[in-house]
Design an enzyme around this catalytic site. Structure first.
Site, PDB file in Angstrom:
ATOM      1  N   ARG A 278      -9.117 -34.463 -62.442  1.00 19.47           N
ATOM      2  CA  ARG A 278     -10.177 -33.968 -63.335  1.00 19.47           C
ATOM      3  C   ARG A 278      -9.710 -32.707 -64.065  1.00 19.47           C
ATOM      4  O   ARG A 278      -9.363 -31.705 -63.428  1.00 19.47           O
ATOM      5  CB  ARG A 278     -11.429 -33.671 -62.479  1.00 19.47           C
ATOM      6  CG  ARG A 278     -12.542 -32.973 -63.198  1.00 19.47           C
ATOM      7  CD  ARG A 278     -13.309 -33.901 -64.105  1.00 19.47           C
ATOM      8  NE  ARG A 278     -14.514 -33.270 -64.607  1.00 19.47           N
ATOM      9  CZ  ARG A 278     -15.213 -33.735 -65.620  1.00 19.47           C
ATOM     10  NH1 ARG A 278     -14.836 -34.850 -66.236  1.00 19.47           N
ATOM     11  NH2 ARG A 278     -16.300 -33.112 -66.025  1.00 19.47           N
ATOM     12  N   GLU A 375     -26.860 -39.996 -30.984  1.00 13.07           N
ATOM     13  CA  GLU A 375     -26.113 -39.689 -29.738  1.00 13.07           C
ATOM     14  C   GLU A 375     -26.185 -38.206 -29.374  1.00 13.07           C
ATOM     15  O   GLU A 375     -25.232 -37.625 -28.847  1.00 13.07           O
ATOM     16  CB  GLU A 375     -24.679 -40.193 -29.818  1.00 13.07           C
ATOM     17  CG  GLU A 375     -24.650 -41.696 -29.629  1.00 13.07           C
ATOM     18  CD  GLU A 375     -23.293 -42.263 -29.297  1.00 13.07           C
ATOM     19  OE1 GLU A 375     -22.562 -41.645 -28.509  1.00 13.07           O
ATOM     20  OE2 GLU A 375     -22.982 -43.341 -29.823  1.00 13.07           O
TER      21      GLU A 375
END
Ligand code: CAA
Length: 394
Positions: A278, A375
């Site tokens: 970019r 979890e």
């Protein structure tokens, strides 16, 4: 000079064996060919990846820890995390679908008799069957001892009533390990674990839940209404349920944590390439320290997270038992938080494009969030670490 993964320095080895490199390469190839091409579409439509489950079953990238005597792969915790990183690098929605079968199998591996293991885990070897782990409830997420599902013994059976929430793979699963109270007066010491076939009368999927990220994984609410199971389906003794759940999570948390590393790695690779390509103000945006330092921090923190996962898994394999608990939580907390930071920064590197669905980084940011929640949240991991630091277990 010894380098990470290739050598030994100062008595500490990070070397992977040839078999481990091959295993990791197999998982990476599978992620590239079978997972990545489907990731965006399955994410958009919340598609359960039954086809990927079947292919992973064929090549041996699911059910990694089933004992050899049942025909399973019997991989170590360490080998398992090498696979999990790659699957989740492919897509953590699909990756979680695959890895959560390890969580479902966990309580049966921890507490099942040989007969129970043969009955419930044996079929996983021959067919692409899913199980699920039924711990969380609408009113008991972090506070496992607050579970209100009950299992009442009548002769040789138990009658189960209650609700489970946010259950990974419940929709496609053939069975659920249901944690229920057999004696409410005993709190966590009154919890027990049962394997319940999903086609048991009285077991219903209440709802397939609509999620922000990891949308390719089925996450459902499950109801138990006078569901009857044989007493032979109880894992361990009455009252063992809490410890079975904790021991399972001690084992699975590094395997989940490395999934977060896989997501972070995917975001980092994209950000690195984009920063080089970019051009703004006449030069690649990587030429700005504001951008290159973001990417440098990504690289550093991903490596640190990966090493914590490797260490926790290695300790489990060495038989550290309860002493590995703290390290599993180090890995889970740090990797989940790292994935959130890295994916958020990757969106930043991509700027306006990063926020668009057309580019893959916004999905990674949505996917990463769940690692800080399931979890055991990042806060619960800190709670576990604090308990282990202040009151270490012998
Ligand atoms: N191994 C063995 N025993 C353990 C243990 C461990 N890791 N951790 C605790 N215990 C024992 C304690 O020694 C204690 O034993 P005694 O009764 O003999 O003294 C007992 O268990 C109770 O321990 P605590 O006092 O620490 O329990 P607590 O009520 O304070 O809760 C907790 C501890 C860590 C907060 C626990 O409730 C917890 O882990 N909560 C998070 C739950 C979680 O992770 N849920 C995730 C669901 S699964 C999911 O999300 C996955 C998915 O779908 C993909």
């Amino acid at each position: 000079m010894a380098t990470l993964e290739t050598g030994v320095a100062g008595g500490v080895s990070f070397a992977l064996t040839d078999e481990q490199r091959e295993l990791r390469a197999l998982a990476r190839e599978f992620a590239e060919k079978e997972i990545r091409p489907k990731a965006a579409e399955y994410d958009e439509h919340q598609t359960h990846a039954a086809d990927v489950v079947a292919k992973a079953h064929e090549v041996g990238l699911i059910n990694l820890h089933i004992p050899e005597r049942l025909g399973g792969l019997d991989l170590s915790a360490f080998d398992g995390i090498l696979v999990n990183e790659e699957l989740n690098w492919g897509c953590s929605g699909i990756g979680t679908t695959l890895c959560a079968n390890g969580l479902a199998a966990g309580p049966i591996l921890v507490a099942g008799t040989e007969e129970q293991q043969a009955e419930w885990l044996g079929p996983l070897v021959s067919e692409p069957i899913l199980g699920c782990f039924g711990l969380t409830e609408p009113g008991a997420g972090s506070d496992v001892s607050g579970i209100s599902t009950t299992a009442v013994r009548t002769g040789d059976e138990y009658v189960i009533n209650g609700s489970k929430m946010f259950i990974t793979n419940a929709g496609p699963a053939s069975w659920i390990v249901c944690f229920a109270s057999t004696d409410r007066s005993k709190g966590h010491k009154g919890l027990s674990a049962f394997v319940v076939p999903m086609d048991t009368p009285g077991v219903t999927i209440e709802k397939h839940l609509d999620k922000m990220g990891q949308r390719a994984t089925d996450t459902s609410a499950v109801a138990f209404q006078d569901a009857v199971v044989p007493a032979a389906n109880r894992l361990g003794e009455e009252g063992d349920g809490f410890k079975i759940a904790m021991q399972t999570l001690d084992f699975t948390r590094p395997g989940t944590a490395i999934g977060a590393v896989g997501v972070a790695q995917a975001a980092y690779e994209l950000a690195l390439d984009y920063a080089k390509e970019r051009v703004q103000f006449g030069m690649p945006i990587a030429m700005n320290q504001g951008v290159s330092f973001l990417v440098a921090d990504m690289a550093t923190e991903i490596e640190a997270a990966r090493l914590l996962c490797w260490q926790a898994a290695w300790m489990i394999d060495q038989g550290y038992g309860r002493k590995a608990t703290k390290y599993s939580s180090f890995a889970k907390r740090f990797s989940a938080d790292t994935a959130m930071k890295v994916t958020t920064d990757a969106v930043q590197v991509f700027g306006g494009y990063g926020y668009m669905k057309e580019y893959p980084v916004e999905k990674l940011m949505r996917d990463a969030k769940l690692f800080q929640i399931y979890e055991g949240t990042s806060q619960i991991q800190r709670l576990v670490i604090a308990k282990e630091v202040f009151l270490p277990k012998e």
